[in-house]
Structure formats: C-alpha cells, structure tokens
Design an enzyme around this catalytic site. Sequence first.
Site, PDB file in Angstrom:
ATOM      1  N   ASP A 450       0.829  -1.203   0.000  1.00 49.75           N
ATOM      2  CA  ASP A 450       0.000   0.000   0.000  1.00 49.75           C
ATOM      3  C   ASP A 450       0.872   1.265   0.000  1.00 49.75           C
ATOM      4  OD1 ASP A 450      -2.319   1.519   0.178  1.00 49.75           O
ATOM      5  OD2 ASP A 450      -3.150   0.405   1.872  1.00 49.75           O
ATOM      6  N   ASP A 514     -10.823   1.664  -3.543  1.00 46.38           N
ATOM      7  CA  ASP A 514     -11.411   1.333  -2.242  1.00 46.38           C
ATOM      8  C   ASP A 514     -12.927   1.307  -2.304  1.00 46.38           C
ATOM      9  OD1 ASP A 514      -9.134   0.922  -0.847  1.00 46.38           O
ATOM     10  OD2 ASP A 514      -9.112   2.846   0.192  1.00 46.38           O
TER      11      ASP A 514
HETATM   12  C1  DGJ Z   1      -5.919   1.696   1.864  1.00 46.56           C
HETATM   13  C2  DGJ Z   1      -6.290   0.538   0.994  1.00 46.56           C
HETATM   14  O1  DGJ Z   1      -6.722   0.979  -0.239  1.00 46.56           O
HETATM   15  C3  DGJ Z   1      -7.325  -0.319   1.687  1.00 46.56           C
HETATM   16  O2  DGJ Z   1      -7.722  -1.371   0.856  1.00 46.56           O
HETATM   17  C4  DGJ Z   1      -6.755  -0.832   2.984  1.00 46.56           C
HETATM   18  O3  DGJ Z   1      -5.702  -1.717   2.727  1.00 46.56           O
HETATM   19  C5  DGJ Z   1      -6.291   0.329   3.836  1.00 46.56           C
HETATM   20  N1  DGJ Z   1      -5.417   1.209   3.123  1.00 46.56           N
HETATM   21  C6  DGJ Z   1      -5.598  -0.168   5.066  1.00 46.56           C
HETATM   22  O4  DGJ Z   1      -5.080   0.838   5.812  1.00 46.56           O
END
Ligand code: DGJ
Length: 713
Positions: A450, A514
Amino acid sequence: MGNVVQLRSGGVGLLIAVDGSAQPEIRYWGTDLGELSAGAASAAALGVLGGIPHAVPDQLPSRGLVPGPADGYRGRPGLSGFRRGSSIAPLFTLTSLDHAAADGDVPARLDVVCDDVLAGLRVHSELLLDRHGTLRIRHTVINTGEDDFEVSGLAVVLPVPPVAQEIADFTGKWSGERAEQRLPVNQGAWTRENRRGRTAADAAYVTMVGTPGFRHRDGRVWAAHLAWSGDGVTWVEAQPDGTRAIGAAELLEPGEITLAPGEGYATPWVYAVCSVDGTDGISRRFHRTIRDRDSHPSAPRPVVLNTWEAVYFNHDLDTLGRLAEVAADLGVERFVLDDGWFGGRRDDTTSLGDWVESADMWPDGLGPLVHRVRGLGMQFGLWVEPEMINLDSDLYRAHPDWLLADPRRLPGPSRHQYVLDVARPEVSAHLFDQLDRLVKAHRIDFLKWDHNRDPIVPVHAGRGGVHEQTLAVYALLDRLRAANPGLEIESCASGGARVDLGILARTDRVWVSDCNDALERQSIQQGTRLLLPLELMGCHVGPPTSHTTSRTHDLSFRAATALFGHFGIEWDIASATEDDRAGLAAVIALYKRVRSLLHSGDLVTVDHPDPAALVHGVVATDRSLALFCYVQRTMSRFESPLPATIPGLDPNRTYLVERLAPTGGPHLRERAPAPWVRAEPFRSTGAALGAVGLAVPILEPEQALLLEFTAVD
Ligand code: DGJ
C-alpha cells in the site's frame, strides 16, 4: 529526400524519414501501409508536409525524434536543460541508425543515435514495435560535454494526423478513479501534470486523441501511456500549421537530474498504440502486449478473501480463523490479512515502519493464523506499506532522519504518516531485511503493498527526490521478488492511485479502488480496463451496503461486477446470511469456470444507444466463447430496453445464447422479461447478434444480466 525507414508489425506501421544528417523524423504512425517501394515510402512521408507559410523560417520545420526549436519545431521541446552559466538549444545530427524488421515474436526495432557536438549531448532513441502493433519508445540523453549538464525535461513526442480532433484522458479521486474526460483539440497544448510524487487517482492514465466522437467500437484513435510511477506530464499539442502530437515525459524538479560527463538519463518507456476501431482496438493492443510480458502472472488468478472491510483493525485469531474457515468452505483460494497486524497498530495513527507482529494481538506471531489458513488449503497474503512511517513508531524513534523531506521544513502529516527516503541505501536495506524475513518466515504468497499519502515536497540529498525514490522502490520490489520466487505483489495506494505499467513491471495486480459499491465500480473498472487486462485488476464483492457510499446492492449485481477482474471478497462473510453464502459459493464456482476466458480474451464494449445501459464483455481470441454483462445503471428513458448488440463474435458461426444466474438462482428484479428469457437457451449467429442484437428484460436500476455465448458449430 533521403531514405524512409518503415517499421511494421501487428497491423501498425511507422514511416521514419532519414534525410541526410538531420535527426530522423517520424512522419507517419498508424495502420500498416504494407511494404512500400522506396519511391512510394518517400512520397507518403512527403505527403504529410505542407508548403512554407509566410513569416516562418525559410525551411520546413522538422519534428525530429527529439524535436526542438533549433530545427524549427515550435511545440514543447523534446529536450531541455542547461550547463552551468550557459544554455544551448540542441540541434542533433544523425550518428548511427540500426533497423531490424519484425520477425515472428521479435518486435521491429529502430535504434538511433544522434549527437550535438557543440552542446556536448548525445541522444539514443529506442523504438520497438511488437507483434500486436504496440510501440514502446524511450530516449536516453548522454552528457558528452566536459562539465555537468542539468536535465530539465526529456520527452517522447509522437505525431498524430490532423484528423485527430478530440482528446480523451482520465481524472479521478479516492473511490472514483479513472473517470474519462473529453475535450476538442484546439491550438495550443492540453497538458496533464502529476506532481503528487507517485501516480495518483487523478492521473491522466492513458492520453488519447482521435477522430471526432470516437467511441468504443469506431473511430481512429492514437493513445499513449507513460510507464512510470513518479511525477509525469502528458500532453496533446496542436500547432498553427495543423500538425499535432502526443507527448509524455517524467516531470523533473530543478536540480533533480544532473549528469556528470559520461552520465545518461533515460525517459520512462512510453507505450503507444493506435486503432481504427475505437477504444476497444486500443485495449486489444495494450492487453495483448501486457500479456506477452515474461513476468505476467500465468497461474489462474486465485479467489481472494481480503479482511479489510470484514474486520478493519479488529484482529484476533478466533475471528480471523472463523473468517478463514467460512472462506475456504465457499471456495476461496487466497486469504489476505490487511492492515492492523503489526507493532501497536490498533488504528491508523501508529506503527507504520514496525513490520513485526504486534505482541499483544499476536502473542505467538502470525504463525498460528498462517498455519490455519494453509491447513484450509488457501494461500496466505499480508498487507504492508513499506514506504511509510508514523512518528509514533519504533522505527522513527530510532531513525528520525530517515524521512523523505527537508528536515528543516517537514510537510504536514497525511493519514498521520510520512514517507521514508527509500533511496538512502540504509533505508532500502532495512526494508528489504524486514520484508524478506517476514515473507520467508511465513512462506507468504502475496503482499498487498500500500501507499497512502502523497510525499509533498519530497527532498532527497537536498534536492527533489521523486525520481530517486521511484527507482529505489522499483529496485526494492525487484530485489524482494528475486529473493522470493513466486511471491506475488499487489500495487495499492489509497485504493487505485498507483496504477501504471512501471509499477506493474514488478507487481501482479492492482487494487482498483477502495470503492466496492458495484455501481461506482462499473465506471471505475471500465476506465481501468482500457489499459489493463482483467487479470491484473483486483475486484471484490463487498458487503450488501457499501462502506463508501451506503448504497445497498443485491449480491448478484455485486458479483456480476467483481467477476470482470481478479475476483475476491471483502466482507465479513462469517456473519453473512446462509442465502448470501450459498450465492457466494455459486459465484466463486462460476468465476473458476470462466476465469480462463476472462483472463485471456479480448475486451468488447458496446456503443449502446441508451446511456442507462452499459454492455461489455470478453470474447475468446478464437471467438468460440464469450461472456457479456448487460448493466442497468439507471432507469431508462425508453419504455422498454433497446436491443443489446453483441459485437466481436464470429459472424459466420452459430452460438448458443444462455442467461447465467451468477448467484445460483433467479436473481434479477425484472419488471418484464424479454421474450426469449422465458424459454430455453437459443441459437443465433454471430452476424445476427452483432447486427440485430438480442432483447433484454426490463430491469430495475443497479442490476446486471450475465450472458454466455458458446459456438456450437
Ligand atoms: C488503503 C487501501 O486501499 C485499503 O484497501 C486498505 O488496505 C487500507 N489502506 C488499510 O489501511
């Protein structure tokens, strides 16, 4: 004029004029013109030039491979930079040219070296035209002078013909990535700059320019993508003489790239494709080229269960173990433990940088969970965010100087976090050791990598740091993969903010967004798949009520949406109803049956006359099989649905047309069924389906109908 070099492959051709000692110039890029005689090639290359107008230099401007003002080019220059105390507009002359025709899978190639002795600069241009007609091009500038040369910019500039009058590229935001925007080509430049330190949710993504109103299945289109995860700029520029070009370059801060004598700087690769049949033709070339990469994932894309929207930071072995059991029972193949497993991480304020199991949450480490997941026959995946650090972390307490920032002027926090200076060897060595230890200790199959904040004034060694940071992150990923063969990595960045072919050269999929709301996802996925084949796009079934929009959708709509990607689930399925679990098991079985088609076939998007509907699908490359999705986005303004044409099938073959129930049973809220849907599957020809189409039921909004086409003759 002198020679014209023809580059030809995969239905695409380029004519490159080589006139005396002048820098070679791309005069044509488009549909393959066939093997032309020297005379015909010359005539074609001259055909694009007009007369010399008033009030301009007495010779025609050239648009050399790296064009500039010294040869009369009036657009954004290909190369800019300076030496201490002096500047010079480069004027390159040809030093060497090496050309090889395409040979089977080996791309057609052109290697050109040009020099400007006075400026002390050399440019090496590499063009590769592969068997799918995708052009990969980059330039390298080398300082042949006697003192430092500072590079301000080095760009790939590709000509497009004056018929290209409409621009399309992308913008977006968190949970709304890759939204197409359009505008006419006017004189001047349409530029898209990304200065956010990594590819962003609002990045241009793919820059297209085409004939007016180009659509999914018609229109001539030229497109370029900058395969780079740092700052970048792309543009479409039209001159008063009617010529126009697409440009792409890395964006450099002053002082970011200084070349000592003998040193060079290479642009990122630019992937450029053209199409005579709309944006689907653009996707076809991109997808086939991407699938040809040695590093492209070849194993069937496993069904994923990601824990984020199921438990967020509430980790405990019993809950996660139960989730794993339910997942395995439904047919899930990869269990991914998301954020919250390390250091003191109970929320997003702390512990980034401390990549060791949290002692109170995981007194025996991750071992027991990993053991349970594997015992259930699933792969194990883990979330990390290696480039980041919280000030509340052991890592920061030990190394407060490791931030990618000017220590005298720290940027504000973003999600309570800061960026590490990965280009410092001790930082990347530390990250490698921590990640390598984790991966080896648990035989981790998959990392979700991430990146949740923009660097904002990133400073490395006292100057702009994005270039070095991007290369250092690439090197770290490469090193980790080399040390752990078989390890797969997902590129995630606050959802789908780091989606580009630079990061994808060392990762195996992207987290598209997301936003798991299926309606929003229909648009986000449509934009994303223009460049990326479905197997690289992480698409999950979320909970019935979306956590990002609060919209509620039936499982069938969520499932039919997530099917068109690398399928997964992100939902607390341990508390889902029995019906929902049975539905999920059916969808998973369907995904396993159709994934080889979805992950190898050609994308088809219908130019449906009703904006309330979106019709898209995948057709096998041999056209023996296809899966389409008819999406009712909103209420239609028509009384009953307009027929859905199904292009891309073999017009001469007969297909069995079947309606699929992705969740196992009747699932759609239909106001009135289409006549054939009441009956058994029926047969029709590819020609009839493409030209006439088929009737669909009147659906309530936010529903999707899945249709399978199987050639039966
Ligand atoms: C951002 C990501 O896009 C989410 O899927 C998740 O992993 C969160 N971060 C976790 O902090």
